[in-house]
Scaffold this active site. Structure first.
Site, PDB file in Angstrom:
ATOM      1  N   ARG A 177      -1.483   3.107  -6.403  1.00 20.72           N
ATOM      2  CA  ARG A 177      -1.519   4.041  -5.282  1.00 20.72           C
ATOM      3  C   ARG A 177      -0.505   5.179  -5.464  1.00 20.72           C
ATOM      4  O   ARG A 177       0.156   5.605  -4.517  1.00 20.72           O
ATOM      5  CB  ARG A 177      -1.267   3.300  -3.951  1.00 20.72           C
ATOM      6  CG  ARG A 177      -2.250   2.169  -3.689  1.00 20.72           C
ATOM      7  CD  ARG A 177      -3.688   2.658  -3.608  1.00 20.72           C
ATOM      8  NE  ARG A 177      -4.591   1.540  -3.427  1.00 20.72           N
ATOM      9  CZ  ARG A 177      -5.222   0.919  -4.430  1.00 20.72           C
ATOM     10  NH1 ARG A 177      -5.060   1.330  -5.684  1.00 20.72           N
ATOM     11  NH2 ARG A 177      -6.038  -0.086  -4.189  1.00 20.72           N
ATOM     12  N   SER A 228      -6.650   0.766   4.568  1.00 19.36           N
ATOM     13  CA  SER A 228      -5.460  -0.067   4.381  1.00 19.36           C
ATOM     14  C   SER A 228      -4.212   0.750   4.655  1.00 19.36           C
ATOM     15  O   SER A 228      -4.008   1.807   4.061  1.00 19.36           O
ATOM     16  CB  SER A 228      -5.412  -0.624   2.960  1.00 19.36           C
ATOM     17  OG  SER A 228      -6.490  -1.508   2.732  1.00 19.36           O
ATOM     18  N   GLU A 298       0.769   2.900   2.624  1.00 19.53           N
ATOM     19  CA  GLU A 298      -0.220   3.564   1.781  1.00 19.53           C
ATOM     20  C   GLU A 298      -0.657   4.864   2.433  1.00 19.53           C
ATOM     21  O   GLU A 298      -1.056   5.808   1.763  1.00 19.53           O
ATOM     22  CB  GLU A 298      -1.423   2.631   1.585  1.00 19.53           C
ATOM     23  CG  GLU A 298      -2.418   3.065   0.550  1.00 19.53           C
ATOM     24  CD  GLU A 298      -3.421   1.975   0.242  1.00 19.53           C
ATOM     25  OE1 GLU A 298      -4.632   2.265   0.295  1.00 19.53           O
ATOM     26  OE2 GLU A 298      -3.007   0.846  -0.059  1.00 19.53           O
TER      27      GLU A 298
END
Length: 306
Positions: A177, A228, A298
């Site tokens: 990420r 998420s 995230e």
């Protein structure tokens, strides 16, 4: 302010002031952007960037699926790439693989279907990414075992001066990420070329349907959310940790930890950005206190706190 103002500035896109960003983020909450521009094409984008003061904060937004703008708003220019930096096409083959070029504003699921329909495999997981190609590149998006930068051949970027650059994957530091230019320069993605292995269309489409069915069954897709919220820590899953702390259903104002998937925070219909951020902060603090593990966001949260 609208297209008439952009025309007076020599631009061809749509320019608006004081734009509600809740209309452009998947959480459907948050403040306003001081300036909002949807370019007509890449050349128009370059021209717009040249009009900005060098100190003007700039934010590129695709589908807004990984973003929260605080209620006080964003004191700069938002560039909206969806419906602007578009286009998907085949690119000359990369060795034994098939190449595909896509604009940064193309939704990742559209690229996944295009790749499958043109005889390649390995992009099926992108059907589960609720963002654009540009967003996927910026955060090295991934799910179901796939990651964006595993397939990148080259990217085209633009800098603050409206100058285009062609970059190789080696120019970037990428990880889970995470994607960042090693030089530290401020550039934004305009397009990319990806490579995938030859495959069977019917099998690829079947895999996409299976992945999407799994997504529908396990995620609260009927409520505004940003996917998420936290990265998975090494060797564990954020959702498991959050659920183990008894946080499913935890609510502040109109924001709630989803009872269906603990790593999703949903807008029950009345959430402010402050509500959502308060839930995010509470989850982080509770998991750290109970497990000793610090969850890393995230999602991106920008703007001034009220």
């Amino acid at each position: 302010m609208d297209m008439s103002e952009s025309g007076r500035m020599g631009l061809r896109g749509t320019l608006r002031r004081d734009e509600p960003m809740a209309k452009h983020v998947s959480w459907r909450a948050g403040g306003r952007a001081r300036m909002f521009y949807q370019p007509a094409d890449v050349a128009d984008l370059c021209e717009f960037l040249r009009t900005l003061d060098p100190a003007e904060p700039v934010l590129f937004v695709g589908l807004g699926s990984n973003l929260l703008v605080r209620d006080a708003g964003f004191p700069g220019a938002v560039v909206f790439t969806h419906h602007a930096l578009t286009g998907i096409g085949a690119d000359p083959a990369q060795r034994d693989e098939l190449g595909f070029r896509a604009g940064a504003g193309v939704p990742a699921p559209h690229l996944a279907r295009f790749v499958a329909k043109h005889g390649a495999a390995g992009a099926e997981w992108m059907a589960g990414v609720p963002g654009t190609v540009g967003g996927a590149l910026a955060m090295n998006a991934g799910c179901y075992g796939g990651e964006t930068w595993n397939h990148v051949v080259t990217v085209e970027t633009v800098d603050r001066g409206g100058v285009l650059h062609r970059r190789a994957p080696s120019d970037y530091e990428t990880g889970y990420r995470h994607a960042r230019l090693r030089s530290g320069a401020e550039e934004w993605f305009v397009s990319a070329v990806f490579a995938f292995e030859p495959g069977d269309e019917a099998q690829a489409m079947a895999r996409m349907r299976a992945l999407l069915s799994r997504r529908v069954a396990t995620q609260p897709l009927n409520q505004p959310n940003a996917g998420s919220v936290f990265r998975n820590p090494p060797g564990d899953h954020a959702a498991r940790l959050i659920e183990s702390c008894g946080l499913k259903g935890f609510t502040i104002g109109g924001a709630q930890v989803s009872p269906r998937h603990a790593n999703f925070i949903v807008n029950l219909g009345t959430a402010t950005a402050k509500d959502i951020e308060a839930v995010v902060d509470h989850v982080q603090a509770t998991v750290l206190a109970k497990t000793g593990i610090e969850l890393i966001r995230e999602v991106r949260i920008i703007g001034e706190k009220t």
